[in-house]
Design a protein around this motif. Structure first.
Motif, PDB file in Angstrom:
ATOM      1  N   ARG A 260      62.719 -12.952  81.334  1.00 47.65           N
ATOM      2  CA  ARG A 260      63.592 -12.247  80.384  1.00 47.65           C
ATOM      3  C   ARG A 260      63.524 -10.725  80.522  1.00 47.65           C
ATOM      4  N   VAL A 261      62.346 -10.193  80.892  1.00 47.27           N
ATOM      5  CA  VAL A 261      62.188  -8.734  80.927  1.00 47.27           C
ATOM      6  C   VAL A 261      62.562  -8.126  82.274  1.00 47.27           C
ATOM      7  N   GLN A 262      62.924  -8.941  83.251  1.00 49.74           N
ATOM      8  CA  GLN A 262      63.227  -8.397  84.573  1.00 49.74           C
ATOM      9  C   GLN A 262      64.255  -7.263  84.545  1.00 49.74           C
ATOM     10  N   PRO A 263      65.340  -7.375  83.755  1.00 55.74           N
ATOM     11  CA  PRO A 263      66.320  -6.275  83.736  1.00 55.74           C
ATOM     12  C   PRO A 263      65.753  -4.950  83.203  1.00 55.74           C
ATOM     13  N   MET A 264      64.637  -5.004  82.451  1.00 56.50           N
ATOM     14  CA  MET A 264      64.039  -3.789  81.906  1.00 56.50           C
ATOM     15  C   MET A 264      63.208  -3.033  82.938  1.00 56.50           C
TER      16      MET A 264
END
Length: 282
Positions: A260-264
């Motif tokens: 879930r945090v990959q785009p951050m």
């Protein structure tokens, strides 16, 4: 000897006065190491507030639980103190642990205050389930924390930092062992508690510090330590340890968070195939 008696027998502040500070200063710290140590020191310094939040609850009147929390709080405080000493010795201007802790807490996010209210409600309505959740959550967080300190010890070229991280990791492993053992006892044979704990983990898991750090800050720190696909390897390891607990087989909250945090994340720390790693909803 009981679990808590064993903990009492070996509990002490982490040793750091004997470290070779001349060598630490000579070699210094990388930018990434400075960021990691500052983040760790900030989070370790918040333990006293977590302790106070739980100690005021009726469920914390259990002698063994209160004893463990007292020892845990003492050891974690000195982790922050030792990390701050490392930063200072290497020429990084930082506030004292006490000053920094107070400032961070004063700026705590709404999420931290909401968590305090919710855990108080759970503790009042479902005291036994709350203790099971607390022990599970402590086990979950200490497992990743141990991995983080061990990774710093392996990756650094500063032998003094490596030794300090190994010493801290040793205490964190002991914290994990206590939490994990207690979680097993509190979850055994209690299907409702197992389902509730699993539900909380699936929907709200994030690495420790979410109440005082943003989601992006936490994700960046973890990805710096475990860049690329390594983040999924480490999170899978944590899940396997949690799967040893009653009712937790197949738990995937950590790898879901990592996906879930990959785009951050900065592009250089992103996993190469995160879109293939997010499990289907259970």
């Amino acid at each position: 000897m009981s679990d808590i008696a064993q903990h009492i027998a070996v509990s002490q502040k982490v040793a750091f006065d004997d470290l070779d500070w001349d060598t630490a200063r000579k070699i210094g710290l990388t930018r990434q190491e400075i960021e990691s140590l500052a983040y760790f020191a900030d989070i370790e310094s918040q333990t006293v507030y977590y302790f106070l939040e739980v100690a005021k609850l009726q469920v914390a009147r259990d002698p063994d639980l209160l004893t463990f929390l007292t020892l845990w709080n003492y050891e974690e405080y000195f982790h922050s103190y030792a990390l701050t000493r490392m930063l200072t010795e290497c020429g990084v201007a930082v506030e004292s642990p006490t000053e920094r802790s107070s400032k961070i807490r004063a700026g705590a996010r709404f999420k931290a205050r909401l968590e305090d209210v919710v855990q108080t409600l759970i503790a009042k309505l479902m005291p036994r389930t709350f203790v099971a959740l607390w022990m599970f959550w402590g086990s979950l967080q200490e497992c990743l924390t141990t991995q983080a300190y061990e990774e710093l010890a392996r990756a650094t070229s500063n032998p003094v930092l490596a030794e300090l991280c190994r010493r801290i990791a040793k205490q964190e492993r002991r914290h994990f062992a206590y939490y994990h053992g207690q979680a097993r006892k509190k979850l055994e044979g209690r299907s409702w508690a197992q389902r509730f704990v699993r539900w909380i983990a699936k929907r709200f898991y994030a690495p420790v510090g979410g109440g005082v750090k943003t989601d992006a800050e936490g994700a960046r720190l973890v990805a710096q330590l475990f860049p690329g696909d390594r983040i999924f390897e480490v999170m899978s390891y944590v899940e396997k340890r949690m799967a040893q607990l009653p009712g937790m087989d197949g738990l995937d909250c950590c790898t879901r968070w990592a996906a879930r945090v990959q785009p951050m994340l900065p592009p250089e720390t992103r996993a190469t195939s995160s879109e293939l790693r997010l499990p289907a909803a259970a």
